[in-house]
Design a protein around this motif. Sequence first.
Motif, PDB file in Angstrom:
ATOM      1  N   THR A   1     -28.138 -37.751   4.036  1.00 26.57           N
ATOM      2  CA  THR A   1     -27.367 -36.632   3.525  1.00 26.57           C
ATOM      3  C   THR A   1     -27.885 -35.348   4.151  1.00 26.57           C
ATOM      4  N   GLN A   2     -26.992 -34.382   4.251  1.00 24.47           N
ATOM      5  CA  GLN A   2     -27.355 -33.070   4.778  1.00 24.47           C
ATOM      6  C   GLN A   2     -26.902 -32.020   3.779  1.00 24.47           C
ATOM      7  N   SER A   3     -27.731 -30.984   3.629  1.00 25.53           N
ATOM      8  CA  SER A   3     -27.341 -29.898   2.749  1.00 25.53           C
ATOM      9  C   SER A   3     -27.798 -28.560   3.317  1.00 25.53           C
TER      10      SER A   3
ATOM     11  N   THR B   1     -23.539 -30.290   9.181  1.00 28.33           N
ATOM     12  CA  THR B   1     -23.510 -29.004   8.467  1.00 28.33           C
ATOM     13  C   THR B   1     -22.845 -27.988   9.384  1.00 28.33           C
TER      14      THR B   1
ATOM     15  N   ARG C   1     -23.465 -28.424   3.287  1.00 30.57           N
ATOM     16  CA  ARG C   1     -22.486 -28.953   4.230  1.00 30.57           C
ATOM     17  C   ARG C   1     -21.791 -27.823   4.985  1.00 30.57           C
ATOM     18  N   HIS C   2     -21.692 -26.688   4.336  1.00 33.61           N
ATOM     19  CA  HIS C   2     -21.106 -25.506   4.966  1.00 33.61           C
ATOM     20  C   HIS C   2     -21.943 -24.290   4.574  1.00 33.61           C
TER      21      HIS C   2
END
Lengths: 115, 111
Positions: free
Chosen positions: A5-7, A110, A9-10
């Motif tokens: 997961t990546q944080s 992201t 995303r925007h």
Amino acid sequence: DAGITQSPRHKVTETGTPVTLRCHQTENHRYMYWYRQDPGHGLRLIHYSYGVKDTDKGEVSDGYSVSRSKTEDFLLTLESATSSQTSVYFCAISSDRGASVDTQYFGPGTRLTVL
Amino acid sequence: AQRVTQPEKLLSVFKGAPVELKCNYSYSGSPELFWYVQYSRQRLQLLLRHISRESIKGFTADLNKGETSFHLKKPFAQEEDSAMYYCALSYGSSNTGKLIFGQGTTLQVKP
């Protein structure tokens, strides 16, 4: 999808502000990578890690730093964001495969905009 | 220095037509090459790697060291093949897994 997961995303930020992007994995893989994706350039490696506290530079590391204090987390920091760092950032992970490194699995990305 | 070149930004074909996505590389060592694919709204994922010599979703790629090429081929394109395709080269020592990517080719398969 592999457990990556990546944080966030925007993110939209202003020039000169610090930004940290997080990559989190649940696969216990040894290797982690940060790439940026830009039209006409494909993906370019920013930094990578081959273990906890073990990191090294990639092709386009200027203006970026990374940290890996735990196997599962790999942080990418833009100390002072610039408009040229507007991009989509991908994290990837891989494990050992015999004497070499296995396939890379990618996170969702992201999207960072620096105004 | 190592380099991967994909000369076509966009390749547009009709369904059922053959497809060839070109990839050329420059590397002084023994190359390990990959094709990655990114379908709309999905993550980048491995399509195939040359050492496994597999055919995935009907795609094949042969490493030609003489021409320093690793072109991706499929005899009959399907609409679901529409995606962005990246050729990549593993470089550096074998225990880092660093990849250098080409610029990418968008494959558009028309009905």
